[in-house]
Design an enzyme around this catalytic site. Sequence first.
Site: not given
Ligand SMILES: [Zn+2]
Length: 368
Positions: A22, A183, A213, A306
């Site tokens: 997505d 998320g 991250e 990503d």
């Molecule tokens: Zn990711």
Amino acid sequence: MSPVTDAVLARLPKVALHDHLDGGLRPRTVLELGSEAGVRLPSADVDGLRAWIAERAAAGSLEEYLRCDELTVIVTQRPDALTRIAREAVEDLAADGVVYAELRWAPEACRAGGATLDEVIAAVRRGLAEGMESTAAVGRPVIARQLLCAMRNGPHSREVAEATVRHHDPARPGGVVGFDIAGPESGFPPSLHRDAFDHLARHSVPVTVHAGESEGPASIASALADGRALRLGHGIRIAEDVERDEHGDEVLGELAVRVRDEGIVLETSPTSNVHTGAVRPWGAAIEQHPFDRLRRAGFAVTVNTDNRLTSATSLTRELAELVRVFGYGLDDLERFQRTAARAAFLPPAERVRVEQVVTSGFAVARTA
Ligand SMILES: [Zn+2]
């Protein structure tokens, strides 16, 4: 050694372990599906949409970056839309030289149209399988599989873990190969999803976890202890557990030693890591990415996109950036792709085949 030109990079065989279905939609597809769904999008044309996304991507925080997902989630609520998106993703990856791809997505966020988890997962499998057929037909075969993400800020991780076990079929075209949580990382450690991870472990389904991250080593420690992660989504903030002594040698902390020695694969995504602020300090450029430090310290580094749409990138572009910034040659790039091939959540014999495809593709590139 001849320079690694963009034309050479484009043809190199690549392995995509961390690519959000997505987050990689074609802008035109977003516009078409948006208009079919009667949704008002931030722009009615491709350039305007790209500009809107680029502005959010460059805002310097994971939370702002994730706002782009709100846009793509609107257009992924119908099984036929998911099939189309999955097929197009495989075709776009083939054009980028990808030979093996694991596309990840969050089925729980795609059922507003009334479809069940089983139906949306089957829809993506269909699209990936169609993409495998259409790319093979034009001589650019891609092996495509899906990874199911549970949203770490939501209550559905056990349900998605159960669906992952139900659909786990790594030998099947478009089949489910593993599980992830995605998320916002801050405030939602992997330990919150222990029940889901325990269920996956009981059924021997492999797991990768977004960690390291927007949060540091504590999140990585939880991904390993609670998630039993074999790979880390990005994981680059393990660099905070690596220091340099007065002789310039890297000194690794206990967690960093564990990640390195257990061969936990880092799914780094250089451009996205800059966009989300994972590369410290805030506002840092790709030159400050710890990729090369981690490589030299012996970590299993891989290169990923990503989100191809959100970060306006491709694997070819990511490799080009690493070549430009760190001066890598074909041997380095081959090592990253073979590391990724060996970390694929495929049956062992298929993993070996992917690695062979990589090796022979690089051999061709050297003679070109
Ligand atoms: Zn990711």
